[in-house]
Design an enzyme around this catalytic site. Structure first.
Site, mmCIF file in Angstrom:
data_model
loop_
_atom_site.group_PDB
_atom_site.id
_atom_site.type_symbol
_atom_site.label_atom_id
_atom_site.label_comp_id
_atom_site.label_asym_id
_atom_site.label_seq_id
_atom_site.Cartn_x
_atom_site.Cartn_y
_atom_site.Cartn_z
ATOM 1 N N SER A 3 25.775 33.777 -1.968
ATOM 2 C CA SER A 3 26.826 33.036 -2.661
ATOM 3 C C SER A 3 27.999 33.939 -3.002
ATOM 4 O O SER A 3 29.032 33.452 -3.425
ATOM 5 C CB SER A 3 26.269 32.370 -3.922
ATOM 6 O OG SER A 3 25.567 33.304 -4.689
ATOM 7 N N GLU A 29 27.863 24.469 1.634
ATOM 8 C CA GLU A 29 29.075 25.106 2.144
ATOM 9 C C GLU A 29 28.703 25.836 3.436
ATOM 10 O O GLU A 29 27.798 26.671 3.438
ATOM 11 C CB GLU A 29 29.642 26.107 1.137
ATOM 12 C CG GLU A 29 30.371 25.450 -0.024
ATOM 13 C CD GLU A 29 30.954 26.471 -0.999
ATOM 14 O OE1 GLU A 29 32.127 26.313 -1.376
ATOM 15 O OE2 GLU A 29 30.243 27.411 -1.403
ATOM 16 N N ASN A 46 32.136 28.325 -5.934
ATOM 17 C CA ASN A 46 31.973 29.276 -7.025
ATOM 18 C C ASN A 46 33.285 29.922 -7.440
ATOM 19 O O ASN A 46 33.491 30.226 -8.605
ATOM 20 C CB ASN A 46 30.962 30.355 -6.640
ATOM 21 C CG ASN A 46 29.546 29.812 -6.713
ATOM 22 O OD1 ASN A 46 29.302 28.821 -7.396
ATOM 23 N ND2 ASN A 46 28.630 30.428 -5.997
#
Ligand code: COA
Length: 706
Positions: free
Chosen positions: A412, A445, A483
């Site tokens: 991430s 994603e 994020n």
């Protein structure tokens, strides 16, 4: 006879009106006109005694044409088309299959009888688009199935299955074989019978025996409780209520007026925007559209932690044979237990048939060595979030897998391109960033680097659909899209607490705005230790010389990691999820304010809303400018699905358009001028504000690159 998308044929005394408007036979203006013309011809045709209305392709009419809802409604009016059907002296039978939704069900309710293939689903989903049925649905459905059940269907917007529709009397017959023939037989049998009781619009109210006032009051209470923001649901109940006793014409006129009110309102614009944005977001990007997708028949997952396990569950649930490896034997054993427990509980809760649950669990195999990955087509790596670890895993994967296999990382925060370069196949490496818990969250994603090849990308976009995920292609930059924006949002929340707000106040304001939980409850749920680790590990989390809030670090230093430890920003009762006040955090916040020399001030709710949410919008403008998100709608979908941004506000960027980009820019600039370096207006936002351009116009004006 063929009239555009609607044709008429007469065979053996029965006229067939067939709608053929792929993909879902939506009631565009041409379809409405075509049905009207075909009906008139069938009524005039002496050789036809009865009429069947049906549709070609995968479904009966699945609703009004949503694409036409933002302009004036062009004639013919659907109410007139339904009236022509309902008042016909020749019996008209609807032959239903697929998804009979909205205007499609309203058309069927105008018919004198309905037959349905057994897999058919029927519903009035208009409220999910911020609308109400506009062609007699609120009048006729209660007369077909009673007020209570009709209100349930209209207020929930969820379709019912053919079997239930049959039990309720909404369809007359379920057909397993030849649907047109069955409809024709029923239509013939009605010739010469009294059609008056079958004309639902003018039928005596079917609410006899029902306590109308109590049912309406219960529906209103339910909406106030579950959908307090939903203007459409309140309007739908009002329309149903007036339709109980009103004359038909007056009832339809009132329904239409309420429909028009909803259509003009922000809720329907936001929800219709989301409908199309969700479909656009998952399209294969143009540059990869011509590439061949590789068939993905077997998958490997590296990492037996929560994420790896969750990802393996996603693939196994889709019936894809999945191998999972973790270098730690204890983690391997725990993964097996976790995967089995997941599918067992799915079966116990009735979400999966016991055999299906067993088959899914059996699709996941735990393997002792990465060498077992030799035959897989795709690997998703969910190992420890540290670059050295990832690079080593990818070097190994590069050795053990076929050269054409796609290698994906679930990182991430790390640089996917650097990971790709560690392999001999950088074109076959990309990111697949699942959200936690992976089996529940639809968002995925798909991170492309400048080296990612079209075929790998296309394969993963196609695969995401197969595994039930909304796979959205994003660029490779720290935090990707989801994020990167949420960091800005949470950062503002922490600054506001340093300045005088409480975590409770910040969360309350954002929940009142429509978020399912505030930033602090969300952080507690995700686990504060994860972000703490990243802040220590990843320099971008703490840019030098910029304001930094250490509050979360201080909380973590006490071993308070959120829900899982019973304490975090809030306190939790054993096993509980409800955030409770945590006085020790208040004391810690006080101490931090003293350390920073900040004397707490009263923070207005408006400032919380603006700073947290405008920070999202501002960062989104940067992401679009940098080409990391392909279109504003993608960002709206990411925020709605990933973080619960209220769909009825249309996502952060549709919302920004609605309240005014210039206003957002002005406020962001004001906070920046007041001393917040993080709220420096993004250049794109400034340019949009100066030139009066909306996010929805950026693509058309070619202001963003893909
Ligand atoms: N009007 C206009 N276009 C519609 C439409 C409608 N009512 N329903 C679907 N479409 C389009 C979609 O935009 C999509 O177009 P695309 O291929 O260019 O992306 C295409 O039809 C297929 O729809 P999709 O949702 O991808 O297919 P599906 O098989 O997953 O689902 C439905 C089909 C009908 C169940 C689903 O599209 C749906 O729920 N549609 C809305 C129904 C509705 O709300 N009707 C009442 C309107 S008031």
């Amino acid at each position: 006879m063929s009239n555009g998308p609607v044709s008429l044929t007469v065979r053996g005394g029965c006229a067939h009106v067939v709608v053929d408007n792929p993909p879902v036979n939506a009631l565009s203006r041409d379809v409405r006109a075509g049905i009207e013309t075909a009906m008139r011809a069938a009524l005039a045709d002496r050789s036809a005694d009865c009429i069947v209305i049906r549709a070609a392709g995968r479904t009966f009419v699945a609703g009004g044409d949503i694409g036409e809802f933002d302009g004036p409604l062009l004639p013919p009016d659907m109410n007139d088309v339904v009236a022509l059907v309902e008042t016909s002296d020749k019996p008209v039978v609807a032959a239903l299959h697929g998804t009979v939704l909205g205007g499609g069900l309203e058309l069927a309710l105008g018919c004198h009888a309905r037959v349905a293939a057994s897999e058919t689903r029927l519903g009035l989903p208009e409220v999910t688009l911020g609308l109400i049925p506009g062609a007699g649905g609120t009048r006729r459905l209660p007369r077909a199935i009673g007020l209570r059940k009709a209100l349930d269907m209209i207020v929930e917007g969820a379709p019912i299955r053919a079997g239930e529709a049959r039990t309720l009397g909404l369809v007359d017959e379920i057909v397993d074989g030849d649907l047109p023939a069955a409809a024709e037989t029923l239509a013939r049998s009605l010739v010469g019978t009294d059609l008056a009781p079958r004309r639902l619009g003018s039928a005596a109210r079917a609410t006899a025996g029902e306590d109308v006032d109590a049912i309406l009051a219960a529906a209103r209470a339910r909406v106030a409780q579950s959908w307090p923001w939903s203007t459409a649901r309140r309007a739908a109940i009002e329309s149903v209520a007036q339709g109980v006793d009103n004359e038909l014409d007056a009832a339809l006129a009132r329904e239409r007026a309420l429909f028009e009110q909803c259509r003009a309102g922000g809720e329907s614009k936001a929800l219709i925007h989301m409908f199309f944005a969700e479909r656009d977001a998952v399209r294969v990007p143009a540059w990869a559209a011509a590439a061949n997708a590789m068939p993905i028949a077997r998958v490997g997952v590296v990492g037996g932690g929560t994420m790896g396990r969750g990802i393996a569950i996603v693939f196994a649930a889709a019936g894809i044979p999945t191998l999972l490896h973790d270098s730690n034997p204890a983690a391997r054993a725990a993964a097996r237990v976790g995967i089995d427990a997941h599918f067992k509980s799915q079966a116990e809760r009735g979400r999966l048939a016991p055999e299906a649950a067993q088959a899914a669990a059996a699709a996941a195999t735990i393997v002792d060595s990465l060498d077992a990955f030799a035959p897989v087509d795709l690997v998703v790596e969910a190992a420890f979030e540290q670059m050295a670890v990832k690079l080593e895993v990818f070097r190994q994967l590069d050795r053990v897998t076929r050269p054409d296999a796609v290698l994906a990382t679930n990182t991430s925060t790390l640089d996917v391109e650097a990971i790709a370069r560690a392999t001999g196949r950088p074109d076959n490496v990309l990111g697949m960033h699942f959200f936690s818990p992976a089996p529940v969250m639809r968002l995925l994603e798909i991170v492309r680097t400048p080296l990612t090849g079209a075929s790998a990308l296309r394969s993963v976009v196609d695969l995401s659909r197969r595994i039930g995920k909304t796979g959205i292609v994003v660029g490779n930059a720290f935090g990707f899209v989801a994020n990167r924006m949420i960091f800005e949002y949470q950062r503002q929340g922490e600054f506001l607490v340093e300045e005088g707000a409480s975590p409770e106040q910040v969360d309350r304001v954002l929940v009142e705005f429509g978020m399912p939980m505030g930033p602090f409850a969300m952080a507690d749920m995700a686990g504060l230790d994860v972000a703490w680790f990243l802040r220590k590990e990843i320099p971008q989390m703490r840019p030098a010389g910029r304001r930094y809030s250490a509050l979360a670090d201080h909380i973590c230093e006490r071993g308070w990691f959120g829900q899982k430890t019973g304490r975090g920003w809030f306190r939790y009762e054993a096993g509980g999820r409800k955030p409770l006040p945590h006085p020790e955090v208040d004391a810690l916040v006080d101490a931090e304010r003293r350390r920073l020399g900040l004397s707490p001030r009263t923070v207005a709710d408006e400032e919380i809303r603006e700073r947290c949410l405008f920070a999202l919008v501002n960062e989104a403008a940067r992401l679009l400018d940098e080409g990391l998100a392909a279109r504003p709608g993608d960002i709206d979908v990411i925020y709605a699905q990933g973080f619960g941004f209220p769909r009825w506000r249309g996502g952060p960027l549709h919302w920004a358009d609605a309240i005014g980009v210039a206003h957002v820019h002005r406020r962001v600039e004001a906070y920046h001028d007041a001393g917040d370096p993080w709220l420096q207006p993004a250049p794109l936002l400034a340019r949009m504000a100066a030139e009066g351009v909306k996010f929805s116009e950026l693509e058309r004006k070619a202001w963003i690159r893909r």
